[in-house]
Design a protein around this motif. Structure first.
Motif, PDB file in Angstrom:
ATOM      1  N   GLY A 286      14.988  -1.428 -35.660  1.00  0.00           N
ATOM      2  CA  GLY A 286      16.350  -1.880 -35.425  1.00  0.00           C
ATOM      3  C   GLY A 286      16.570  -3.344 -35.723  1.00  0.00           C
ATOM      4  N   ILE A 287      15.473  -4.088 -35.934  1.00  0.00           N
ATOM      5  CA  ILE A 287      15.576  -5.511 -36.258  1.00  0.00           C
ATOM      6  C   ILE A 287      15.752  -5.649 -37.762  1.00  0.00           C
ATOM      7  N   THR A 288      16.886  -6.181 -38.184  1.00  0.00           N
ATOM      8  CA  THR A 288      17.140  -6.333 -39.619  1.00  0.00           C
ATOM      9  C   THR A 288      18.171  -7.431 -39.818  1.00  0.00           C
ATOM     10  N   GLY A 289      18.372  -7.817 -41.089  1.00  0.00           N
ATOM     11  CA  GLY A 289      19.442  -8.745 -41.413  1.00  0.00           C
ATOM     12  C   GLY A 289      19.086 -10.203 -41.305  1.00  0.00           C
ATOM     13  N   GLY A 290      17.821 -10.564 -41.368  1.00  0.00           N
ATOM     14  CA  GLY A 290      17.447 -11.970 -41.311  1.00  0.00           C
ATOM     15  C   GLY A 290      16.726 -12.287 -40.027  1.00  0.00           C
ATOM     16  N   VAL A 291      15.530 -12.801 -40.131  1.00  0.00           N
ATOM     17  CA  VAL A 291      14.696 -13.096 -38.978  1.00  0.00           C
ATOM     18  C   VAL A 291      14.153 -14.512 -39.124  1.00  0.00           C
ATOM     19  N   GLU A 292      14.273 -15.301 -38.074  1.00  0.00           N
ATOM     20  CA  GLU A 292      13.623 -16.616 -38.078  1.00  0.00           C
ATOM     21  C   GLU A 292      12.298 -16.504 -37.349  1.00  0.00           C
ATOM     22  N   SER A 293      11.252 -17.047 -37.961  1.00  0.00           N
ATOM     23  CA  SER A 293       9.929 -16.991 -37.383  1.00  0.00           C
ATOM     24  C   SER A 293       9.153 -18.211 -37.851  1.00  0.00           C
ATOM     25  N   PRO A 294       7.924 -18.429 -37.328  1.00  0.00           N
ATOM     26  CA  PRO A 294       7.131 -19.573 -37.786  1.00  0.00           C
ATOM     27  C   PRO A 294       6.756 -19.525 -39.261  1.00  0.00           C
ATOM     28  N   ARG A 295       7.009 -18.417 -39.943  1.00  0.00           N
ATOM     29  CA  ARG A 295       6.759 -18.369 -41.386  1.00  0.00           C
ATOM     30  C   ARG A 295       7.911 -18.981 -42.183  1.00  0.00           C
ATOM     31  N   VAL A 296       9.002 -19.314 -41.495  1.00  0.00           N
ATOM     32  CA  VAL A 296      10.148 -19.947 -42.154  1.00  0.00           C
ATOM     33  C   VAL A 296       9.993 -21.449 -42.022  1.00  0.00           C
ATOM     34  N   ASN A 297       9.806 -22.133 -43.139  1.00  0.00           N
ATOM     35  CA  ASN A 297       9.594 -23.579 -43.147  1.00  0.00           C
ATOM     36  C   ASN A 297      10.905 -24.324 -43.406  1.00  0.00           C
ATOM     37  N   ASN A 298      11.590 -23.962 -44.462  1.00  0.00           N
ATOM     38  CA  ASN A 298      12.852 -24.601 -44.806  1.00  0.00           C
ATOM     39  C   ASN A 298      13.992 -23.847 -44.135  1.00  0.00           C
ATOM     40  N   GLY A 299      14.488 -24.384 -43.028  1.00  0.00           N
ATOM     41  CA  GLY A 299      15.503 -23.702 -42.235  1.00  0.00           C
ATOM     42  C   GLY A 299      14.954 -23.213 -40.923  1.00  0.00           C
ATOM     43  N   GLY A 300      13.665 -23.415 -40.672  1.00  0.00           N
ATOM     44  CA  GLY A 300      13.034 -23.057 -39.400  1.00  0.00           C
ATOM     45  C   GLY A 300      12.182 -24.222 -38.949  1.00  0.00           C
ATOM     46  N   GLY A 301      10.905 -23.946 -38.708  1.00  0.00           N
ATOM     47  CA  GLY A 301       9.968 -25.022 -38.420  1.00  0.00           C
ATOM     48  C   GLY A 301       9.834 -25.408 -36.972  1.00  0.00           C
ATOM     49  N   SER A 302      10.607 -24.791 -36.082  1.00  0.00           N
ATOM     50  CA  SER A 302      10.495 -25.128 -34.660  1.00  0.00           C
ATOM     51  C   SER A 302       9.480 -24.245 -33.942  1.00  0.00           C
ATOM     52  N   GLY A 303       8.838 -23.331 -34.669  1.00  0.00           N
ATOM     53  CA  GLY A 303       7.903 -22.404 -34.043  1.00  0.00           C
ATOM     54  C   GLY A 303       8.581 -21.237 -33.367  1.00  0.00           C
ATOM     55  N   ALA A 304       9.896 -21.143 -33.491  1.00  0.00           N
ATOM     56  CA  ALA A 304      10.661 -20.124 -32.773  1.00  0.00           C
ATOM     57  C   ALA A 304      10.709 -18.819 -33.550  1.00  0.00           C
ATOM     58  N   THR A 305      10.865 -17.726 -32.805  1.00  0.00           N
ATOM     59  CA  THR A 305      11.195 -16.431 -33.382  1.00  0.00           C
ATOM     60  C   THR A 305      12.471 -15.942 -32.715  1.00  0.00           C
ATOM     61  N   GLN A 306      13.473 -15.687 -33.529  1.00  0.00           N
ATOM     62  CA  GLN A 306      14.768 -15.187 -33.059  1.00  0.00           C
ATOM     63  C   GLN A 306      15.099 -13.942 -33.865  1.00  0.00           C
ATOM     64  N   VAL A 307      15.387 -12.859 -33.189  1.00  0.00           N
ATOM     65  CA  VAL A 307      15.622 -11.597 -33.876  1.00  0.00           C
ATOM     66  C   VAL A 307      16.960 -11.019 -33.455  1.00  0.00           C
ATOM     67  N   GLY A 308      17.540 -10.231 -34.345  1.00  0.00           N
ATOM     68  CA  GLY A 308      18.816  -9.595 -34.063  1.00  0.00           C
ATOM     69  C   GLY A 308      18.769  -8.110 -34.357  1.00  0.00           C
ATOM     70  N   LEU A 309      19.344  -7.317 -33.478  1.00  0.00           N
ATOM     71  CA  LEU A 309      19.442  -5.881 -33.683  1.00  0.00           C
ATOM     72  C   LEU A 309      20.641  -5.547 -34.564  1.00  0.00           C
ATOM     73  N   ARG A 310      20.510  -4.498 -35.349  1.00  0.00           N
ATOM     74  CA  ARG A 310      21.599  -3.958 -36.176  1.00  0.00           C
ATOM     75  C   ARG A 310      22.030  -4.913 -37.290  1.00  0.00           C
ATOM     76  N   GLY A 311      21.231  -5.936 -37.579  1.00  0.00           N
ATOM     77  CA  GLY A 311      21.619  -6.881 -38.616  1.00  0.00           C
ATOM     78  C   GLY A 311      22.751  -7.781 -38.197  1.00  0.00           C
ATOM     79  N   LEU A 312      23.010  -7.890 -36.886  1.00  0.00           N
ATOM     80  CA  LEU A 312      24.142  -8.665 -36.394  1.00  0.00           C
ATOM     81  C   LEU A 312      23.772 -10.096 -36.044  1.00  0.00           C
ATOM     82  N   GLY A 313      22.507 -10.454 -36.194  1.00  0.00           N
ATOM     83  CA  GLY A 313      22.091 -11.805 -35.883  1.00  0.00           C
ATOM     84  C   GLY A 313      21.602 -11.942 -34.461  1.00  0.00           C
TER      85      GLY A 313
END
Length: 1022
Positions: free
Chosen positions: A94-121
């Protein structure tokens, strides 16, 4: 309770957990043990404790209700081998539509993981801990990695809208993290993992202990993990910035170019392609309207650059792009995995004050250190303006013209200052405390709960590698060769004159040659001008709540129950930045350090709420009606920022027979602007554009200020697929009005567990969510399109150059948070699990969990002129960084991925002390780009920049990852050993090209970027 009722409840519990076990790798050990214990005592009366299942405040015996909830147990979390909750939850289909995680360097970088259900963010997925809200951070929605994994008992994921139950944000669903309680004993764990290429090591350790008695219980512990960084240079697909370019012109709209070529930036390159983070490393210049025969500008000859001498004539230059070293390979110095180190301390306790009153508290503290690294910053003038100015009277200026915002253009990659390295120190503190108890009213049992919830999260960022533009402007001001043969600031007539901007005395400045960054004196000046800069942002959340629930009266089918409550929340945020990072709107949104500009901003709001929920068992044990229950709910919310709202729900459970449950929920949902939506300070960004509506224009338009109207204009950023400068912010900074978003959520499903096939469970849910007045950070493309088509509120956000050589080129865009359009998403969830009969060679479980995305439709501005530009964009089965407003809805990092089908399939085995799991994750085929010109999307960047931009579509096949885990329990010493391999077949991520993405030529949020990865864990219990 009767034996049949007990068995039915246990079977329902097994259905929920085994389905999730199929999704994440194991079946629930705890519930299985409960079932075995019950079966050994068939004649003993049993009483099941009522519980609250995520999605309702009503206490019930049943785990399986009208709410579609996926439960992930602690054992299932352990089987993944992951050290953070974010990595675990990301695997759910159910997690889709863009995920921020520690693998995101440009536009992330805080060590955070934020996920959204249904692609809604992530902002439309509510995160709870033990049923209570946790603080959002200044960096965005809740960071799942700040919650201690070792303390988690289970995760319940509700996959439908629940605003009537929880209020704002519960649109795509709810992630409720339940911490352990009544824990007895102690446990130590040690974890280690490393990639197949010998990098990306991760280490983890945790210790916790608990004590339970008739007076209460306590649980306390520490959880630590550390991840080593990985550079993009360490992976072949990411070591070079690779763009897909057209080799000739396009034909009619919708037709493909005759040929395509890869433009791989060489690792030894010095300069880069024009625009965004691709600016030249050594001087890229464009002087006046005369391009000197070089449409792409001029670049310094390699022999002059390497000699460190100053250029004197045009003979020292060549046309940019005509030599292999002209393009800078920014990719190799970017991070593929950002470094991170976090420590969690946690405590949970409950004390029985009396037989009917308990005091409870939960406290955890998280400290995270992380960092991101980008290529050296860029200084420029003209259409590449960052506030840098070179005087025409500089001794080192061979062109005799000013380089300024509206003057000649220069682009400089500040490699002498080193990469832009930003360290981030985050801290999260959460306290939940209160009193709860039992009472008897109306002859029924009631429970009450009065509590306080405090959350505080802060981010302190330290930016390095940003040279002070004030100092550099001073050194690039007027200078001359004095009588001693030394270059001196000022003029021969006045050695203490001001710089080219006329603001700073030059008596103590050091002149330098900005036209050759290899000059030793120039490098020394730039290095001395690079000083660290700080930003301190924090958010405080205070909440008070009072809740009651219990029986009202009895009906023939059961007891009518009521849950009701009231609450008050107050939020406040503050953002403080170093003076040299303060954005200067009068100077094109620049700041002294020229990158990562921001501003002081603070503010807050409060909300008062009240809710009620009624559960009514209408029918029971009738022909074709084994059970029929209805739940009604409503919540009233009053916000100090925009006013009040009321949201309701109707839920029905119908069992025609015991083995089959039909369920349905219809609810109104809403999301209030978060404190970040309103008060987020501006931050620099580098978006991509798919098209500029002002290209080749001959009629005046507010979106096209300073654009020549002779039809010759072409936006070079769009033509070259390059990034441009922008400031994103909340609504307050841009003075944009902002209100709530609202809509409806629908979920209709069935759960079937035939008694004649023990161990089999199947479920299907059809769902739909639509939202109006969607809150989003407006995209760069949308700002241009809306202004061009008559929505004049967006026009002040566009800033174009008035310079002779760069007239009309976009210098900067402001991208605030706004209400924009309508979103309509629908799909299908499927799950099936089967526990096979036990064989002599072990117990097997198989299962699958899948989400099919049927529709993801966006209307950016319903009813407004020009809406046809992005009207009803369907993005299913697509990836892109410019899918209209889809990416701002789905991701904070400028990219989004919407596969039609995501699924997880698992085969697990257990025999004595041994167990093993094989997990497969699947994403269906997808496309990049669109042939529909109205959508403004193309997978191809034309080259050179004078060429057309597209459209063109690339097609990619399905992506499958395989993970395995094997465990062995050494019972005599209470020890367990687990080993595993992630991405067994070393599947590489898709090559999506640098002209479409911001990180590593691919999408690091949705695809594995490290490759095959080995891990091991040791667990010892005391």
């Amino acid at each position: 309770m009767s034996k049949n009722s007990l068995c039915a409840a246990i079977r329902r519990a097994l259905q929920v957990t085994s389905t999730t076990g199929a999704a994440l790798g194991v079946a629930s050990v705890a519930v299985t043990a409960h079932a075995q214990q019950a079966n050994t005592q068939p004649n003993q009366p049993q009483t099941l404790q009522t519980i609250v299942v995520t999605g309702s405040h009503i206490r019930r015996v049943d785990l399986e209700t009208s709410n579609p909830v996926v439960a992930v147990s602690a054992a299932q979390i352990q089987a993944t081998g992951k050290l953070t909750l974010g990595d675990v939850i990301q695997q759910l289909p159910g997690i889709t539509g863009g995920v921020e995680s520690p693998r995101v360097n440009n536009g992330g970088g805080s060590g955070a993981t934020q996920v959204g259900l249904r692609g809604l963010g992530a902002s439309r997925t509510l995160v709870l801990v033990d049923g209570e809200r946790v603080v959002d951070g200044p960096g965005g929605p809740v960071d799942l990695n700040t919650i201690p994994t070792a303390a988690v008992e289970r995760i319940e994921v509700l996959t439908d809208g629940a605003s009537a139950v929880y209020g704002s944000d519960a649109i795509g669903g709810v992630i409720n993290i339940i911490l352990k309680s009544n824990y007895q004993g102690a446990q130590f764990q040690a974890n280690y993992g490393i990639s197949d290429r010998g990098d990306g090591a991760r280490r983890g350790a945790s210790f916790m202990f608990g004590q339970t008695s008739d007076k209460g219980s306590i649980l306390a512990g520490v959880d630590y993990n550390k991840f080593d960084p990985v550079m993009q240079a360490n992976r072949p697909y990411a070591e070079n910035a690779v763009s897909l370019t057209a080799t000739n012109t396009y034909g009619a709209p919708g037709t493909a170019p005759a040929g395509l070529s890869y433009l791989a930036v060489p690792g030894s390159g010095i300069t880069s392609f024009i625009g965004g983070s691709h600016y030249a490393a050594r001087d890229w210049v464009r002087i006046g309207a005369d391009t000197h025969g070089c449409a792409s500008g001029l670049s310094l000859n390699p022999d002059v650059a390497q000699a460190g001498t100053s250029p004197t004539t045009l003979a020292d230059y060549h046309c940019f792009g005509s030599q292999p070293g002209d393009r800078y390979n920014y990719a190799s110095v970017n991070l593929l995995m950002t470094p991170q180190e976090r420590t969690n301390l946690f405590f949970k306790g409950e004390y029985h004050l009396t037989d009917n009153v308990d005091f409870y508290t939960t406290v955890y503290h998280n400290k995270t250190r992380s960092a991101f690294q980008l290529a050296p910053t860029v200084l420029g003038s003209g259409l590449l303006d960052t506030g840098f100015v070179i005087s025409k009277d500089s001794y080192y200026n061979p062109f005799g013209v000013d380089f300024s915002r509206n003057g000649a253009t220069i682009g400089l990659r500040m490699f002498p200052a080193g990469p832009r390295y930003t360290s981030v120190q985050g801290s999260t503190d959460q306290l939940m405390a209160g009193f709860k108890g039992n009472a008897t009213m109306f002859g029924q049992d009631w429970q009450w709960d009065v509590g306080y919830n405090f959350g505080h999260e802060s981010l302190i960022t330290t930016s390095n590698g940003l040279p002070n533009q004030t100092v550099l402007n001073q050194g690039a001001g007027p200078s001359f060769l004095n009588a001693d043969g030394v270059v001196q600031c000022g003029t021969a007539a006045d050695g203490s004159a001001s710089d080219a901007a006329g603001a700073i005395p030059l008596s103590d400045c050091t002149p330098f040659d900005p036209f050759n960054l290899f000059n030793p004196n120039t490098q020394a000046v730039i290095q001395a001008a690079a000083t660290p800069a700080l930003t301190d942002a924090w958010v405080i959340n205070r909440a008070y709540h009072a809740d009651i629930n219990g029986g009202l009266f009895d009906l023939p089918a059961g007891t009518v129950q009521l849950a009701a409550g009231a609450g008050y929340r107050k939020l406040y945020t503050n953002n403080v930045v170093s003076n040299d990072l303060l954005v200067n709107l009068a100077n094109g949104g620049n700041c002294i350090l020229g990158s990562q500009c921001s501003a002081h901003l603070q503010g807050g709001y409060n909300v008062k709420e009240a809710y009620a929920e009624v559960f009514m068992p209408l029918l029971k044990d009738l022909p074709l009606v084994h059970a029929l229950n209805v739940t009604l709910g409503d919540r009233y919310s009053k916000y100090s920022t925009f006013g009040s709202t009321s949201n309701w729900k109707i839920a029905v459970e119908y069992r025609p027979i015991e083995d089959l449950m039909l369920r349905g929920t219809v609810a109104s949902v809403f999301r209030a602007p978060t404190i970040r939506n309103v008060f987020q300070a501006p931050v620099g960004s580098a978006p991509l554009l798919s098209s500029d509506p002002c290209d080749h224009i001959t009629t005046a338009n507010p979106a096209c200020e300073n654009v020549p109207l002779d039809g010759s204009f072409k936006d070079i950023f769009v033509a070259g697929g390059q990034q441009l400068a922008a400031l994103t912010s909340g609504s307050k900074f841009a003075n944009f009005p902002l209100g709530p978003e609202s809509g409806k959520s629908f979920d209709f499903g069935a759960v079937y567990s035939p008694h004649f096939v023990p161990g089999l469970s199947m479920s299907a849910d059809i769902w739909r969510i639509y939202l109006n007045d969607v809150i989003t950070k407006v995209g760069a493309q949308t700002v241009l399109d809306q202004c061009f088509n008559g929505v004049t509120a967006y026009c002040p956000l566009i800033h174009r150059s008035s310079g002779v050589a760069s007239a009309g080129q976009i210098q900067e865009l402001y991208l605030p948070t706004v209400n924009l359009g309508r979103l309509d998403v629908k799909g299908l969830d499927l799950a099936a699990s089967y526990r096979l009969p036990r064989f002599s060679f072990g117990q097997f479980d198989v299962g699958v969990n899948a989400t099919y995305l049927q529709q993801y439709k966006i209307q950016t501005a319903p009813g407004q002129a020009g809406n046809q530009v992005l009207n009803a964009v369907g993005v299913m089965g697509s990836f892109g960084s410019a899918l209209g407003s889809a990416c701002p809805f789905g991701s904070s990092v400028g990219m989004c991925f919407f596969p039609r089908l995501k699924a997880i399939g698992t085969l697990s085995w257990q025999l004595g002390p041994w167990d093993a799991q094989w997990t497969m994750t699947y994403s269906s085929k997808f496309k990049l780009g669109s042939l529909d010109p109205s959508q403004g999307q193309t997978a191809v960047a034309s080259f050179p920049p004078t060429g057309p931009a597209g459209p063109y579509v690339l097609h990619f096949g399905a992506w499958v990852y395989n993970n395995v885990q094997v465990g062995y329990s050494i019972e005599p010493i209470n020890t367990r050993i687990d080993v595993g391999v992630d991405n067994v077949f070393d599947k590489q991520p898709p090559l999506l090209f640098a002209n479409n993405v911001l990180n590593a030529n691919t999408d690091p949020g949705d695809f594995d970027t490290l490759g095959r990865y080995y891990w091991a864990r040791l667990t010892v219990k005391f």
